[in-house]
Design a protein around this motif. Structure first.
Motif, short mmCIF file in Angstrom:
data_model
loop_
_atom_site.label_atom_id
_atom_site.label_comp_id
_atom_site.label_asym_id
_atom_site.label_seq_id
_atom_site.Cartn_x
_atom_site.Cartn_y
_atom_site.Cartn_z
N GLY A 1 18.67 70.81 86.23
CA GLY A 1 17.72 70.04 85.44
C GLY A 1 16.28 70.43 85.71
N GLY A 2 16.06 71.21 86.75
CA GLY A 2 14.72 71.67 87.08
C GLY A 2 14.70 73.16 87.29
N LEU A 3 15.12 73.90 86.27
CA LEU A 3 15.18 75.35 86.37
C LEU A 3 13.77 75.94 86.38
N PHE A 21 5.33 94.25 67.13
CA PHE A 21 6.45 94.57 68.02
C PHE A 21 7.50 95.28 67.17
N THR A 22 7.91 96.46 67.59
CA THR A 22 8.79 97.35 66.82
C THR A 22 8.28 97.52 65.39
N GLY A 23 6.97 97.55 65.25
CA GLY A 23 6.37 97.77 63.93
C GLY A 23 6.26 96.53 63.07
N LYS A 24 6.71 95.39 63.57
CA LYS A 24 6.67 94.14 62.80
C LYS A 24 5.57 93.23 63.36
N LYS A 25 4.85 92.57 62.46
CA LYS A 25 3.75 91.71 62.87
C LYS A 25 4.26 90.44 63.55
N ILE A 26 3.68 90.12 64.70
CA ILE A 26 3.99 88.87 65.40
C ILE A 26 3.13 87.77 64.79
N VAL A 27 3.78 86.80 64.17
CA VAL A 27 3.05 85.72 63.50
C VAL A 27 2.55 84.71 64.51
N HIS A 28 3.39 84.36 65.47
CA HIS A 28 3.00 83.41 66.52
C HIS A 28 3.62 83.86 67.85
N TYR A 29 2.88 83.60 68.92
CA TYR A 29 3.35 83.91 70.27
C TYR A 29 3.24 82.64 71.10
N LEU A 30 4.37 82.17 71.63
CA LEU A 30 4.42 80.86 72.28
C LEU A 30 5.05 80.98 73.67
N PRO A 31 4.38 80.49 74.72
CA PRO A 31 4.96 80.50 76.06
C PRO A 31 5.65 79.18 76.39
N LEU A 32 6.58 79.22 77.31
CA LEU A 32 7.25 78.02 77.81
C LEU A 32 7.13 77.98 79.32
N VAL A 33 6.98 76.78 79.86
CA VAL A 33 6.79 76.63 81.31
C VAL A 33 7.96 75.87 81.93
N PRO A 34 8.17 76.02 83.24
CA PRO A 34 9.27 75.32 83.91
C PRO A 34 8.95 73.84 84.13
N GLN A 35 9.98 73.09 84.47
CA GLN A 35 9.83 71.67 84.81
C GLN A 35 10.27 71.50 86.25
N PRO A 36 9.34 71.53 87.20
CA PRO A 36 9.72 71.65 88.60
C PRO A 36 10.05 70.35 89.33
N GLY A 37 9.76 69.18 88.74
CA GLY A 37 9.95 67.96 89.50
C GLY A 37 10.58 66.84 88.72
N THR A 93 4.27 55.04 86.34
CA THR A 93 4.64 55.32 84.95
C THR A 93 5.95 56.10 84.90
N PHE A 94 6.93 55.56 84.17
CA PHE A 94 8.26 56.17 84.06
C PHE A 94 8.87 56.45 85.43
N LYS A 95 8.64 55.56 86.36
CA LYS A 95 9.19 55.72 87.70
C LYS A 95 10.71 55.72 87.65
N GLY A 96 11.33 56.61 88.40
CA GLY A 96 12.79 56.65 88.47
C GLY A 96 13.44 57.50 87.40
N VAL A 97 12.64 58.09 86.52
CA VAL A 97 13.21 58.97 85.49
C VAL A 97 13.71 60.25 86.16
N LYS A 98 14.98 60.55 86.00
CA LYS A 98 15.58 61.72 86.64
C LYS A 98 15.55 62.92 85.69
N LEU A 99 15.65 64.08 86.29
CA LEU A 99 15.68 65.30 85.49
C LEU A 99 16.96 65.36 84.68
N GLY A 100 16.83 65.65 83.40
CA GLY A 100 18.00 65.86 82.57
C GLY A 100 18.33 67.33 82.49
N LYS A 101 19.60 67.64 82.31
CA LYS A 101 20.02 69.04 82.29
C LYS A 101 19.52 69.74 81.04
#
Length: 419
Positions: free
Chosen positions: A41-43, A390-406, A227-235
């Motif tokens: 749940g916290g990869l 990328f490979t000759g094709k235009k990238i319309v949007h570039y989006l990053p994702l971050v981990p959920q450590p706690g 705030t939201f105390k006790g909320v556990k990590l979901g898978k």
């Protein structure tokens, strides 16, 4: 006889050179902490998404990522532990194959909502620890004939900047990245004639910084989450993004209020969180704790490793008026920028006996303890300033994702600016 002896010496020299090139690489303290704090749940995965308005060729995409693995040798390595102290080492995966890290799927005229659900499912999956910890997914069959490339990589390999530069190295940004890397200026060391006074002043500053750091960590120990105390990590995770924020409008607000783009965006996030908590929670704190990653890289450092560490930002939720909120966030962000907290944290986690050797001290347990006190992870990844392909094709949007450590963290926000 002389030729024979010369041949033997040449072979010995070649063998020793090969041995030096194959020097063992143990995980740094930062690498190890990111690896060891992972839990169900916290990869600790870093993700990125390229969106296209047209289809991509499977063979071309696979070829690009095969080359990426060649250019970044750590991508061919997995983590191996050694008893008795459980030391972690990067070792070559002899059976490495790009096919183990590449997946091509075709959806049925998928909407953005369906794409988000698919990526969320992929991002929620743990890596096979017996192989290098990364994956590329080519997603075809999006509505309107579009496609996407989704990559995920374990945070133990590198920090956010390293991951971004890795993935952008396979785009038309590669030449600019290479020019920046090769245009490094040598560091010039200026010798101070009054060495004793310099040493004393530096020691005083370090002691003062450590005392301030100690005080801030003690405050964190006594901080009680409400705030939201006790909320556990979901898978399983939800993945969402927005692409309709006008950067020029943000800059206009920034210039009028004499603050930074970050101040404006964080103030907007604080207002959104305030509204959400008031709607869904019976109790709202005056401020919540945010984890803010800080890069410790030199400007010319393009290494593929972990050279970032976190600081704490107390995000105010008790300020209703937007202008007052921006001013307060500006003040707090200036305090964070001038704080030695990130450097001190980095120093501690990179002590081998702290992070990479739990026989003496399990740094990951301490990290988990503090991560569980946070609600939000805020990071700002600077976006490209020109069109990318990328490979000759235009990238319309570039989006990053971050981990959920706690645990108990409900919102994890990553903001990227695309000009």
């Amino acid at each position: 006889g002389i030729n024979a002896e010369y041949g033997v010496l040449k072979k010995i020299s070649h063998d020793r050179k090969g041995m030096s090139n194959n020097k063992r690489e143990f995980l740094s303290g930062a690498d190890s902490v990111f690896f060891r704090i992972e839990q169900e749940g916290g990869l600790m995965s870093i993700g990125s998404i390229f969106l296209f308005e047209e289809p991509l060729q499977i063979s071309e995409v696979k070829k690009e990522f095969q080359q990426m693995a060649e250019n970044f040798p750590r991508l061919k390595k997995r983590v191996q532990f050694h008893p008795p102290f459980n030391l972690a080492e990067w070792v070559i995966n002899d059976s490495f194959s790009i096919d183990d890290h590449f997946l091509s799927v075709t959806l049925d005229n998928a909407s953005e909502l369906e794409l988000r659900a698919f990526i969320a499912d992929q991002f929620s999956r743990a890596f096979d620890l017996g192989k290098p910890l990364w994956q590329v997914v080519l997603i075809s069959g999006l509505m309107g004939g579009g496609s996407a490339v989704f990559t995920r990589l374990h945070h133990a390999y590198t920090d956010g900047q390293g991951a971004i530069r890795m993935i952008l190295s396979r785009t038309t940004a590669a030449e600019k990245l290479s020019d920046s890397q090769h245009g490094k200026k040598p560091v010039q060391h200026v010798r101070n004639q009054n060495g004793l006074m310099t040493l004393v002043s530096h020691a005083f500053v370090l002691i003062l910084a450590f005392l301030l750091y100690l005080i801030s960590m003690i405050k964190l120990v006594f901080h009680k989450k409400k705030t939201f105390k006790g909320v556990k990590l979901g898978k399983f995770k939800d993945v969402s993004w927005t692409t309709n924020i006008d950067l020029d409008q943000v800059k206009s607000i920034k210039n009028t209020l004499k603050c930074t783009v970050n101040d404006v965006l964080i103030a907007a996030i604080a207002g959104a969180l305030r509204n959400l908590i008031q709607k869904h929670s019976s109790e709202m704190e005056d401020e919540i704790l945010c984890v803010v990653p800080v890069s410790l890289r030199a400007h010319e450092d393009w290494g593929f490793n972990n050279q970032s560490m976190t600081v704490w930002l107390r995000l105010p939720l008790n300020i209703e008026k937007p202008l007052e909120r921006i001013k307060e966030i500006q003040k707090r962000m200036n305090q964070v920028k001038n704080s030695p907290e990130a450097s001190i944290n980095y120093f501690f986690v990179n002590l081998a006996l702290f992070a990479n050797n739990p026989f003496f001290f399990n740094g990951s347990l301490v990290t988990k303890y503090f991560m569980n006190k946070a609600h939000v992870l805020l990071t700002n990844m600077p976006g490209p300033t020109e069109k990318l392909f990328f490979t000759g094709k235009k990238i319309v949007h570039y989006l990053p994702l971050v981990p959920q450590p706690g645990e108990g963290g409900v919102w994890y926000c990553c903001v990227i600016l695309w000009k």
